[in-house]
Structure formats: structure tokens, C-alpha cells
Design a protein around this motif. Structure first.
Motif: not given
Length: 300
Positions: A261-282, A286-292
């Protein structure tokens, strides 16, 4: 952990997908749909998803050893049974279960204190106070430290905004998370711009999704009404931060979802690196499913 090569046969290859404890009704209405989308995606690569509860394999990994690959992609609920989750990760690693992401990653990534380690390597995260168990005094001190009117209190071990509070200055802390927690300034941009996620499969960028909360809400998860939209291209700053995060992680990852997410001045900040059971938002990309599926086949 190195995966043994697998010979492809004419038929479909069965791979295991870890799912929630069947006795836990919390996710009964959600995970079957996620499994269906994941199964459809894997089928494009000649793979059959075989669901099995992660809670069935905590002390003994024998039930997973027949599979050429195990994906922990729907291992929901681990944050509410963290001791058994860590035991399970140790069991799977000791048994040499062919699992991706690796059990060692599943262990450390379940505690958000890893964000502090990434910050030490130069990855930008929100200003954070780490506490053993949050008290009203901790919250009051955080307001003074951050100089803001709203803060967020999160458990270090959590999922789906579980026990996450947004508090205004002077508001009493009710329903605080128990145990180790983190306190951060609330980012108003979550409401105006949302959170952006970059999905990586096999180390390559697959797709980007923007997630926004409904009016009056700060949680972007679908159970709270979050709205998800696939982006044609990731924002340049988000892409740079995601690449820096993956380089700092320096792990052998089949998949990764980097939330920013971005902070108040537009810089990007890491909120989370989800490496366990992320929703891929397929559902949104949907094209992401083929790539996976292609990334999985490459590992096999």
C-alpha cells in the motif's frame, strides 16, 4: 529441499492440496470454491488436486508421502492453532515431504515478525512497534510515537484480518489480540487507493490485483466486502518493492503474493509477503491459473 523428478504418464498427475480442519465450520462456505478454482487451473496442466486436511498430518506425514507434490494452498486456520502448525511444519520437513512452498518457509512466514527482518534489509514497511501483549499503555504510546489519529493493532500470527483492530486516539482498546502483536499507524490510503498485490509463480510476475474495502471499512478481505480488480500493469513503485522483497527473502518459492500500500506521500510499503496460503485472486485474474499450473509442471 529438492524435489525428486517425476515421470509424466498419459493420465493426470495427482498432487495434494492442504485444506482446513473439516471440524472447523469457519471456512466451510469459502474453501470449496477456492479449491474448485484451483483445481480447474491445475487441470490445464494435467494435474488433479486431491484435497486433504492439514490437521490430519501434524504428527505423521505418511499420508502425504505418495504425492509428487503437496501444495499448502488452503491450509486455513493455522493461525488459531499455531503450536500444531509449527509441529506440522517440522514433521513435514523431517519426513522430506515434497512440499512447495517448503515447510521451513511455512513456519517462519506464519509469524509477521519476519517483516522486521525484511525492514533490516532495507525493505520499506510501515513504522511498527512490536509488543509481547498489547496494553492500553502500548496503544497510547504508539499514538504519541507515530503522531497520528488512528492506529492498527494486529496479532503477529494472524490471517484474514483476524483480531485486527483500528483505533482512534482516545478510543479504548476492546478485544485486543492476545500474545505477540504489532502496532502500526493506520494508512488512510487503504480507503482511497486500496492495497495492491503482485502474484509471482516460479519467480516470475503473473498478475497484479488492486483490493479496496467497502465504504466505512478498512479490511479488504472478501468476507468484509472487499472489491478486487485485476490491473493491466503493476504500478512501477509497487513492482520495484516486490522485486526487492523477493530478493531479500532469498527463498526457493513456487508462489508468492506481495501485498503493498502507499503512504501519505506516495511511497510504497510492504504490508505482507504471503507465502503460505495466499488467495491468487483467480476470480479476478483467471489467466493467472494457467501460469500457476505451468509453474507447477515446471517443478515436477
Amino acid at each position: 529441499m529438492h524435489l525428486a523428478p517425476v515421470r509424466y504418464e498419459a493420465g493426470m498427475i495427482e498432487i495434494a492440496v492442504l485444506t482446513p480442519d473439516p471440524s472447523d465450520p469457519s471456512y466451510a462456505g469459502q474453501w470449496p470454491g477456492v479449491l474448485e478454482r484451483l483445481g480447474e487451473a491445475l487441470a490445464t496442466g494435467g494435474l488433479t488436486a486431491v484435497p486433504t486436511p492439514w490437521t490430519d498430518h501434524v504428527e505423521d506425514a505418511a499420508g502425504l508421502e505418495r504425492f509428487p507434490l503437496v501444495l499448502p494452498l488452503i491450509a486455513w486456520g493455522y493461525h488459531r492453532d499455531h503450536g500444531r502448525w509449527m509441529q506440522a511444519c517440522a514433521t513435514w520437513e523431517a519426513a522430506g515431504v515434497r512440499m512447495l512452498n517448503p515447510p521451513s518457509v511455512l513456519g517462519w512466514n506464519s509469524d509477521k515478525s519476519y517483516l522486521g527482518r525484511l525492514a533490516d534489509q532495507g525493505v520499506a514497511i510501515p513504522d511498527t512497534v512490536w509488543v509481547d501483549s498489547p496494553t492500553q499503555a502500548d496503544v497510547d504510546a504508539a499514538f504519541d510515537r507515530f503522531g497520528v489519529e488512528q492506529i492498527v493493532v494486529k496479532p503477529r500470527v494472524s490471517g484474514g484480518a483476524w483480531k485486527t483492530l483500528r483505533l482512534s486516539r482516545g478510543e479504548p482498546m476492546i478485544g485486543a489480540p492476545e500474545g505477540p502483536a504489532m502496532i502500526q499507524p493506520y494508512l488512510p490510503t487503504i480507503e482511497s487507493e486500496g492495497e495492491t498485490s503482485l502474484l509471482y509463480f516460479g519467480g516470475r510476475l503473473s498478475h497484479a490485483v488492486n483490493k479496496r474495502p467497502i465504504t466505512g471499512e478498512f479490511r479488504i478481505q472478501v468476507q468484509f466486502g472487499g472489491q478486487y480488480v485485476a490491473l493491466p500493469e503493476p504500478p512501477a513503485g509497487a513492482l520495484a518493492l516486490a522485486e526487492k522483497t523477493l530478493a531479500a527473502l532469498n527463498e526457493d518459492l513456487l508462489y508468492a503474493r506481495i501485498d503493498m500500500a502507499r503512504d501519505a506521500v506516495g511511497g510504497w510499503l510492504l504490508m505482507e509477503a504471503e507465502l503460505i496460503e495466499p488467495d491468487f485472486y483467480l476470480g479476478s485474474a483467471p489467466e493467472g491459473g494457467r501460469r500457476f499450473a505451468e509453474a507447477v509442471r515446471a517443478r515436477l
